[in-house]
Every structure is written in structure tokens, then in C-alpha cells.
Design a protein around this motif. Structure first.
Motif, PDB file in Angstrom:
ATOM      1  N   UNK A  48       0.724  -1.296  -0.093  1.00  0.00           N
ATOM      2  CA  UNK A  48       0.039   0.043  -0.068  1.00  0.00           C
ATOM      3  C   UNK A  48       0.903   1.281  -0.010  1.00  0.00           C
ATOM      4  N   UNK A  49       0.644   2.284  -0.694  1.00  0.00           N
ATOM      5  CA  UNK A  49       1.061   3.522  -0.770  1.00  0.00           C
ATOM      6  C   UNK A  49      -0.102   4.680  -1.107  1.00  0.00           C
ATOM      7  N   UNK A  50       0.466   5.669  -1.525  1.00  0.00           N
ATOM      8  CA  UNK A  50      -0.189   7.028  -1.866  1.00  0.00           C
ATOM      9  C   UNK A  50       0.584   7.621  -3.252  1.00  0.00           C
ATOM     10  N   UNK A  51      -0.273   8.343  -3.976  1.00  0.00           N
ATOM     11  CA  UNK A  51       0.313   8.733  -5.104  1.00  0.00           C
ATOM     12  C   UNK A  51      -0.674  10.018  -5.350  1.00  0.00           C
ATOM     13  N   UNK A  52      -0.021  10.909  -6.039  1.00  0.00           N
ATOM     14  CA  UNK A  52      -0.825  12.477  -6.696  1.00  0.00           C
ATOM     15  C   UNK A  52      -1.297  11.823  -7.982  1.00  0.00           C
ATOM     16  N   UNK A  53      -2.853  12.093  -8.091  1.00  0.00           N
ATOM     17  CA  UNK A  53      -3.268  11.958  -9.407  1.00  0.00           C
ATOM     18  C   UNK A  53      -2.852  12.950 -10.563  1.00  0.00           C
ATOM     19  N   UNK A  54      -2.829  12.567 -11.723  1.00  0.00           N
ATOM     20  CA  UNK A  54      -2.426  13.034 -12.716  1.00  0.00           C
ATOM     21  C   UNK A  54      -3.151  14.571 -12.781  1.00  0.00           C
ATOM     22  N   UNK A  55      -4.301  14.842 -12.172  1.00  0.00           N
ATOM     23  CA  UNK A  55      -4.691  16.157 -12.320  1.00  0.00           C
ATOM     24  C   UNK A  55      -4.410  17.058 -11.235  1.00  0.00           C
ATOM     25  N   UNK A  56      -3.755  16.413 -10.377  1.00  0.00           N
ATOM     26  CA  UNK A  56      -3.005  17.350  -9.058  1.00  0.00           C
ATOM     27  C   UNK A  56      -3.850  17.520  -8.185  1.00  0.00           C
ATOM     28  N   UNK A  58      -5.100  16.500  -4.747  1.00  0.00           N
ATOM     29  CA  UNK A  58      -5.093  15.693  -3.767  1.00  0.00           C
ATOM     30  C   UNK A  58      -4.117  14.643  -3.751  1.00  0.00           C
ATOM     31  N   UNK A  59      -4.455  13.650  -2.965  1.00  0.00           N
ATOM     32  CA  UNK A  59      -3.683  12.250  -2.872  1.00  0.00           C
ATOM     33  C   UNK A  59      -4.751  11.126  -2.832  1.00  0.00           C
ATOM     34  N   UNK A  60      -4.279  10.001  -3.521  1.00  0.00           N
ATOM     35  CA  UNK A  60      -5.191   8.909  -3.426  1.00  0.00           C
ATOM     36  C   UNK A  60      -4.393   7.557  -2.890  1.00  0.00           C
ATOM     37  N   UNK A  61      -5.107   6.575  -2.809  1.00  0.00           N
ATOM     38  CA  UNK A  61      -4.493   5.479  -2.331  1.00  0.00           C
ATOM     39  C   UNK A  61      -4.005   4.505  -3.458  1.00  0.00           C
TER      40      UNK A  61
END
Length: 63
Positions: A48-56, A58-61
């Protein structure tokens, strides 16, 4: 589990505990293991980790 590659639809997600070098522990998913030509094992583990979506926005799992 057996050695060799599995088709993605046949994967069984087995929970495993992973200890990181700094001592943190987390529960990951073991998808497969494959025995290499020299007899050692490679493991396909989803952590499990987190990433920034392409549209910038927030953050999503993610895994």
C-alpha cells in the motif's frame, strides 16, 4: 502456490506482513512467487502507498 507465472485473473491475494529496513511493519498482498533458474525465489508483492493523481487534485491510495 506453485512456481511459474499465473494469469492475472487467477491471482489469489494472500496477506503478508512486510518489515521495512527502518523497522516499520505493514500488511501487503502476495500475488505470486516464481522460482528463478538459479533456484532462488522472486515474489510479486503489492504494498500500500499513496500517489498524486495526474490532475494534481489531492492524494489517493494505490498499490
Amino acid at each position: 502456490m506453485t512456481s511459474g507465472e499465473s494469469s492475472p485473473g487467477a491471482l489469489i491475494h494472500v496477506p503478508v506482513r512486510v518489515v521495512l529496513p527502518d523497522g516499520q511493519e505493514l500488511v501487503a498482498r502476495l500475488y505470486a512467487r516464481v522460482q528463478t533458474a538459479n533456484g532462488s525465489w522472486d515474489y510479486d508483492v503489492g504494498m500500500p502507498s499513496y500517489r498524486n493523481p495526474e490532475n494534481g487534485a489531492g492524494v489517493e491510495a494505490t498499490e
